[in-house]
Design a protein around this motif. Structure first.
Motif, PDB file in Angstrom:
ATOM      1  N   GLN A 161     -24.393 -21.391  -3.160  1.00  0.00           N
ATOM      2  CA  GLN A 161     -24.640 -20.481  -2.474  1.00  0.00           C
ATOM      3  C   GLN A 161     -26.353 -20.229  -2.184  1.00  0.00           C
ATOM      4  O   GLN A 161     -27.001 -20.067  -2.681  1.00  0.00           O
ATOM      5  CB  GLN A 161     -24.098 -19.000  -3.116  1.00  0.00           C
ATOM      6  CG  GLN A 161     -22.507 -18.651  -2.393  1.00  0.00           C
ATOM      7  CD  GLN A 161     -23.051 -17.858  -1.078  1.00  0.00           C
ATOM      8  OE1 GLN A 161     -23.706 -18.134  -0.792  1.00  0.00           O
ATOM      9  NE2 GLN A 161     -21.146 -17.257  -1.113  1.00  0.00           N
ATOM     10  N   LYS A 162     -25.938 -19.361  -1.086  1.00  0.00           N
ATOM     11  CA  LYS A 162     -27.730 -19.112  -0.585  1.00  0.00           C
ATOM     12  C   LYS A 162     -28.130 -17.939  -1.443  1.00  0.00           C
ATOM     13  O   LYS A 162     -27.065 -17.435  -1.813  1.00  0.00           O
ATOM     14  CB  LYS A 162     -27.870 -18.534   0.591  1.00  0.00           C
ATOM     15  CG  LYS A 162     -27.213 -17.892   1.409  1.00  0.00           C
ATOM     16  CD  LYS A 162     -26.749 -16.574   1.355  1.00  0.00           C
ATOM     17  CE  LYS A 162     -28.021 -15.513   1.092  1.00  0.00           C
ATOM     18  NZ  LYS A 162     -27.401 -14.450   0.541  1.00  0.00           N
ATOM     19  N   PRO A 163     -29.090 -17.535  -1.268  1.00  0.00           N
ATOM     20  CA  PRO A 163     -30.194 -18.647  -1.472  1.00  0.00           C
ATOM     21  C   PRO A 163     -30.190 -19.905  -2.946  1.00  0.00           C
ATOM     22  O   PRO A 163     -29.668 -19.363  -3.999  1.00  0.00           O
ATOM     23  CB  PRO A 163     -32.151 -17.100  -1.594  1.00  0.00           C
ATOM     24  CG  PRO A 163     -31.154 -16.180  -3.008  1.00  0.00           C
ATOM     25  CD  PRO A 163     -29.258 -16.077  -2.219  1.00  0.00           C
ATOM     26  N   ILE A 180     -20.564 -23.084  -6.595  1.00  0.00           N
ATOM     27  CA  ILE A 180     -21.415 -22.109  -7.827  1.00  0.00           C
ATOM     28  C   ILE A 180     -21.633 -21.064  -6.425  1.00  0.00           C
ATOM     29  O   ILE A 180     -22.090 -20.911  -5.849  1.00  0.00           O
ATOM     30  CB  ILE A 180     -22.409 -22.641  -8.148  1.00  0.00           C
ATOM     31  CG1 ILE A 180     -22.326 -23.837  -8.889  1.00  0.00           C
ATOM     32  CG2 ILE A 180     -23.738 -21.241  -8.689  1.00  0.00           C
ATOM     33  CD1 ILE A 180     -24.112 -24.859  -9.306  1.00  0.00           C
ATOM     34  N   ASN A 181     -21.187 -19.694  -7.242  1.00  0.00           N
ATOM     35  CA  ASN A 181     -20.998 -18.485  -6.820  1.00  0.00           C
ATOM     36  C   ASN A 181     -21.602 -17.222  -6.859  1.00  0.00           C
ATOM     37  O   ASN A 181     -20.936 -16.344  -7.501  1.00  0.00           O
ATOM     38  CB  ASN A 181     -19.974 -17.915  -5.828  1.00  0.00           C
ATOM     39  CG  ASN A 181     -19.189 -19.304  -5.169  1.00  0.00           C
ATOM     40  OD1 ASN A 181     -18.725 -19.682  -4.397  1.00  0.00           O
ATOM     41  ND2 ASN A 181     -18.177 -19.366  -6.025  1.00  0.00           N
ATOM     42  N   THR A 182     -22.694 -17.449  -8.226  1.00  0.00           N
ATOM     43  CA  THR A 182     -23.239 -16.472  -9.195  1.00  0.00           C
ATOM     44  C   THR A 182     -24.503 -15.979  -8.833  1.00  0.00           C
ATOM     45  O   THR A 182     -24.799 -16.034  -7.414  1.00  0.00           O
ATOM     46  CB  THR A 182     -22.915 -17.303 -10.643  1.00  0.00           C
ATOM     47  OG1 THR A 182     -24.228 -18.689 -10.357  1.00  0.00           O
ATOM     48  CG2 THR A 182     -21.968 -17.672 -10.666  1.00  0.00           C
ATOM     49  N   PRO A 183     -24.416 -15.147  -9.147  1.00  0.00           N
ATOM     50  CA  PRO A 183     -26.384 -14.679  -9.291  1.00  0.00           C
ATOM     51  C   PRO A 183     -27.296 -15.311  -8.433  1.00  0.00           C
ATOM     52  O   PRO A 183     -27.260 -16.134  -9.736  1.00  0.00           O
ATOM     53  CB  PRO A 183     -26.114 -13.507 -10.782  1.00  0.00           C
ATOM     54  CG  PRO A 183     -24.597 -12.996 -10.850  1.00  0.00           C
ATOM     55  CD  PRO A 183     -23.761 -14.205 -10.731  1.00  0.00           C
ATOM     56  N   ASN A 184     -28.540 -15.222  -8.247  1.00  0.00           N
ATOM     57  CA  ASN A 184     -28.760 -15.804  -7.807  1.00  0.00           C
ATOM     58  C   ASN A 184     -29.872 -16.881  -9.343  1.00  0.00           C
ATOM     59  O   ASN A 184     -29.944 -17.959  -9.204  1.00  0.00           O
ATOM     60  CB  ASN A 184     -30.429 -15.569  -6.771  1.00  0.00           C
ATOM     61  CG  ASN A 184     -30.014 -14.922  -5.941  1.00  0.00           C
ATOM     62  OD1 ASN A 184     -28.439 -15.220  -5.081  1.00  0.00           O
ATOM     63  ND2 ASN A 184     -30.066 -14.132  -5.091  1.00  0.00           N
ATOM     64  N   ALA A 209     -29.484 -22.741 -14.052  1.00  0.00           N
ATOM     65  CA  ALA A 209     -29.192 -23.623 -14.698  1.00  0.00           C
ATOM     66  C   ALA A 209     -27.707 -24.452 -14.755  1.00  0.00           C
ATOM     67  O   ALA A 209     -27.311 -25.421 -14.882  1.00  0.00           O
ATOM     68  CB  ALA A 209     -28.875 -23.257 -16.096  1.00  0.00           C
ATOM     69  N   GLN A 210     -27.148 -23.617 -13.365  1.00  0.00           N
ATOM     70  CA  GLN A 210     -25.512 -23.942 -13.292  1.00  0.00           C
ATOM     71  C   GLN A 210     -25.233 -25.369 -12.879  1.00  0.00           C
ATOM     72  O   GLN A 210     -25.186 -26.571 -12.993  1.00  0.00           O
ATOM     73  CB  GLN A 210     -24.970 -23.093 -13.228  1.00  0.00           C
ATOM     74  CG  GLN A 210     -25.293 -21.783 -13.727  1.00  0.00           C
ATOM     75  CD  GLN A 210     -24.015 -20.517 -13.197  1.00  0.00           C
ATOM     76  OE1 GLN A 210     -23.993 -20.208 -12.135  1.00  0.00           O
ATOM     77  NE2 GLN A 210     -23.033 -19.736 -14.129  1.00  0.00           N
ATOM     78  N   ALA A 211     -26.451 -25.005 -11.490  1.00  0.00           N
ATOM     79  CA  ALA A 211     -26.634 -26.148 -10.575  1.00  0.00           C
ATOM     80  C   ALA A 211     -27.027 -27.835 -11.325  1.00  0.00           C
ATOM     81  O   ALA A 211     -26.300 -28.935 -10.968  1.00  0.00           O
ATOM     82  CB  ALA A 211     -26.811 -25.479  -9.045  1.00  0.00           C
TER      83      ALA A 211
HETATM   84  N1  LIG Z   1     -23.280 -14.626   2.770  1.00  0.00           N
HETATM   85  C1  LIG Z   1     -23.150 -14.887   2.679  1.00  0.00           C
HETATM   86  O1  LIG Z   1     -23.021 -16.314   2.429  1.00  0.00           O
HETATM   87  C2  LIG Z   1     -22.746 -14.481   0.940  1.00  0.00           C
HETATM   88  C3  LIG Z   1     -23.339 -12.732   1.055  1.00  0.00           C
HETATM   89  C4  LIG Z   1     -23.262 -12.344  -0.672  1.00  0.00           C
HETATM   90  C5  LIG Z   1     -23.553 -13.010  -1.167  1.00  0.00           C
HETATM   91  N2  LIG Z   1     -23.987 -14.476  -1.831  1.00  0.00           N
HETATM   92  C6  LIG Z   1     -24.122 -14.892  -2.557  1.00  0.00           C
HETATM   93  O2  LIG Z   1     -23.611 -15.442  -3.411  1.00  0.00           O
HETATM   94  C7  LIG Z   1     -23.295 -15.625  -4.813  1.00  0.00           C
HETATM   95  C8  LIG Z   1     -22.884 -14.541  -5.417  1.00  0.00           C
HETATM   96  O3  LIG Z   1     -22.835 -13.400  -4.750  1.00  0.00           O
HETATM   97  P1  LIG Z   1     -21.516 -12.203  -4.764  1.00  0.00           P
HETATM   98  O4  LIG Z   1     -21.900 -11.215  -4.211  1.00  0.00           O
HETATM   99  O5  LIG Z   1     -20.818 -13.028  -4.683  1.00  0.00           O
HETATM  100  O6  LIG Z   1     -22.258 -11.428  -6.647  1.00  0.00           O
HETATM  101  P2  LIG Z   1     -20.742 -10.444  -6.931  1.00  0.00           P
HETATM  102  O7  LIG Z   1     -21.736  -9.866  -7.996  1.00  0.00           O
HETATM  103  O8  LIG Z   1     -19.945  -9.858  -6.584  1.00  0.00           O
HETATM  104  O9  LIG Z   1     -20.015 -11.967  -7.950  1.00  0.00           O
HETATM  105  C9  LIG Z   1     -20.536 -12.856  -8.682  1.00  0.00           C
HETATM  106  C10 LIG Z   1     -19.802 -12.891  -9.676  1.00  0.00           C
HETATM  107  O10 LIG Z   1     -20.418 -13.837 -10.659  1.00  0.00           O
HETATM  108  C11 LIG Z   1     -20.276 -14.427 -12.152  1.00  0.00           C
HETATM  109  N3  LIG Z   1     -20.861 -14.648 -12.864  1.00  0.00           N
HETATM  110  C12 LIG Z   1     -22.017 -13.767 -13.781  1.00  0.00           C
HETATM  111  N4  LIG Z   1     -22.063 -14.176 -14.334  1.00  0.00           N
HETATM  112  C13 LIG Z   1     -21.458 -16.171 -14.787  1.00  0.00           C
HETATM  113  C14 LIG Z   1     -22.197 -17.053 -15.735  1.00  0.00           C
HETATM  114  N5  LIG Z   1     -22.550 -17.043 -16.415  1.00  0.00           N
HETATM  115  N6  LIG Z   1     -20.540 -17.668 -15.288  1.00  0.00           N
HETATM  116  C15 LIG Z   1     -19.992 -17.527 -14.198  1.00  0.00           C
HETATM  117  N7  LIG Z   1     -20.310 -16.398 -13.500  1.00  0.00           N
HETATM  118  C16 LIG Z   1     -20.471 -15.748 -13.766  1.00  0.00           C
HETATM  119  C17 LIG Z   1     -20.455 -11.753 -12.165  1.00  0.00           C
HETATM  120  O11 LIG Z   1     -19.154 -11.553 -12.981  1.00  0.00           O
HETATM  121  C18 LIG Z   1     -18.886 -11.893 -10.714  1.00  0.00           C
HETATM  122  O12 LIG Z   1     -17.372 -12.009 -10.656  1.00  0.00           O
HETATM  123  C19 LIG Z   1     -25.087 -15.033  -4.675  1.00  0.00           C
HETATM  124  O13 LIG Z   1     -25.925 -16.395  -4.582  1.00  0.00           O
HETATM  125  C20 LIG Z   1     -25.756 -14.259  -3.890  1.00  0.00           C
HETATM  126  O14 LIG Z   1     -27.045 -14.253  -2.819  1.00  0.00           O
HETATM  127  C21 LIG Z   1     -23.903 -15.187  -0.437  1.00  0.00           C
END
Ligand SMILES: NC(=O)c1ccc[n+]([C@@H]2O[C@H](COP(=O)([O-])OP(=O)(O)OC[C@H]3O[C@@H](n4cnc5c(N)ncnc54)[C@H](O)[C@@H]3O)[C@@H](O)[C@H]2O)c1
Length: 336
Positions: free
Chosen positions: A79-81, A55-59, A64-66
């Motif tokens: 993904q964190k947090p 799961i790599n979606t907005p926090n 709901a997804q997890a």
């Molecule tokens: N170092 C790290 O590990 C690190 C760095 C950045 C972000 N993150 C974390 O990763 C997660 C995602 O961040 P990101 O930078 O990739 O953001 P991002 O905005 O680049 O990607 C998020 C993706 O989620 C998609 N999305 C939105 N709603 C959705 C849904 N209902 N179902 C499926 N997909 C959906 C969006 O379209 C987008 O493509 C966050 O939790 C963030 O905190 C971690």
């Protein structure tokens, strides 16, 4: 192992190669409403053939997804947090506690051999007693988000509801987690200041300066920003210290003698290195591994997949991430 990705944005792109390049893993579904070629249908991630969900979606979507993926009996890497609120994070941890599958948190820094060396150095007494840890984790990403939002484009990072805060929740969880894990101590108090100084359109802070107290008595200073840049880590103890700057240069000195770890090489010296008249400082270049390096035995995705295959717990538990969130919340409540 059949894997589904939920959220295929910036972070997913960094490490999707792991899932494509391991010959015993198959990426069978990508769920994302905004990415060409992906499906919008979350149910695809819960299909019978899927073993693991990443799961790599907005926090704010994590809960709901997890919870749905855990309750469907999937292995889950999140993904964190953990979530955008402590309440959501606890709901995920509760679901994880009921699961017999491998459910864990992705903490990218644990890919780095340096972090594991630092823990060994602390635990073996190479620093003596740790008195102070410092981390600066800053980037200017918020300024880009700010420009986008002012131009009328939506970005989840600009919303407190979707992120849980601003730069502090996004960045500080890394070093809260690292310092607790490295020192074996627990943060008991968090305070500081937060502001938005340079990123109009972003609801949360773009600059946060925190002071944390560990139960050992040692202190942590933690600076995060979305409107300035640079990264640095320092651990100071009664016998030695280490400073890692710019994800590249490690400078260290200790009177505890030589240390040979995964990436840290310190040959010691004849003079008292620390607390003596002159420090014997040594420097080494250390580059972090790529997110998708499947040859890195510490790669957190590979470790998660292997743990799932072998029925072991994930390298980083959801519960430990809930604790990080509670520290973030204590900071948010006390920071002015
Ligand atoms: N170092 C790290 O590990 C690190 C760095 C950045 C972000 N993150 C974390 O990763 C997660 C995602 O961040 P990101 O930078 O990739 O953001 P991002 O905005 O680049 O990607 C998020 C993706 O989620 C998609 N999305 C939105 N709603 C959705 C849904 N209902 N179902 C499926 N997909 C959906 C969006 O379209 C987008 O493509 C966050 O939790 C963030 O905190 C971690």
């Amino acid at each position: 192992m059949n894997v589904a990705f939920v959220g295929c944005g910036g972070m997913a792109a960094h490490y999707i190669g792991v899932y494509r390049n391991l010959d015993w893993v198959r990426l069978v579904a990508c769920v994302d409403p905004a990415v060409p070629g992906a499906t919008r249908d979350f149910a695809a991630a819960l299909a019978t053939e899927v073993d693991a969900v990443v799961i790599n979606t907005p926090n704010s979507l994590h809960r709901a997804q997890a919870v749905a993926a855990i309750e469907a009996g999937k292995h889950v890497l999140l993904q964190k947090p953990v979530a955008a609120t402590v309440e959501d994070a606890e709901a995920i941890a509760d679901a994880a506690a009921q699961s017999t599958r491998t459910v864990g948190l992705y903490m990218s820094y644990f890919d780095q051999p340096l972090i594991h060396d630092l823990r060994d150095m602390v635990r073996q007494g190479w620093f003596g007693d740790v008195v102070h840890c410092y981390a600066r984790l800053m980037h200017k990403g918020g300024m880009m988000v700010s420009r986008e939002v002012l131009a009328g484009k939506r970005n989840w990072r600009a919303s407190v509801t979707e992120t849980g805060g601003g730069c502090f929740i996004q960045l500080a969880v890394h070093y809260i987690h690292i310092f607790e894990w490295v020192t074996g101590s627990t943060v008991v108090k968090a305070t500081g200041f937060r502001r938005n100084l340079h990123c109009p359109g972003i609801e949360g802070e773009d600059l946060a300066v925190a002071v944390l107290q560990l139960d050992s008595g040692a202190m942590i200073t933690l600076d995060t920003a979305w409107c300035a840049d640079g990264e640095e880590l320092t651990i100071h103890g009664t016998l030695g210290r280490v400073n890692y700057r710019g994800q590249q240069r490690l400078a260290m000195a200790s009177s505890a003698g030589p240390y040979r770890g995964r990436v840290v090489e310190y040959s010691g010296g004849t003079e008292p290195a620390f607390g003596g008249p002159r420090g014997v400082e040594q420097q080494v270049e250390i580059r972090p591994p790529a997110f998708d390096d499947i040859g890195n035995p510490l790669n957190q995705h590979v470790q998660f997949l292997e743990a799932a295959r072998e029925g072991r717990p994930a390298p980083v538990s959801i519960a430990s991430g809930v604790h990080d969130m509670k520290v973030v919340w204590q900071f948010y409540h006390s920071a002015s």
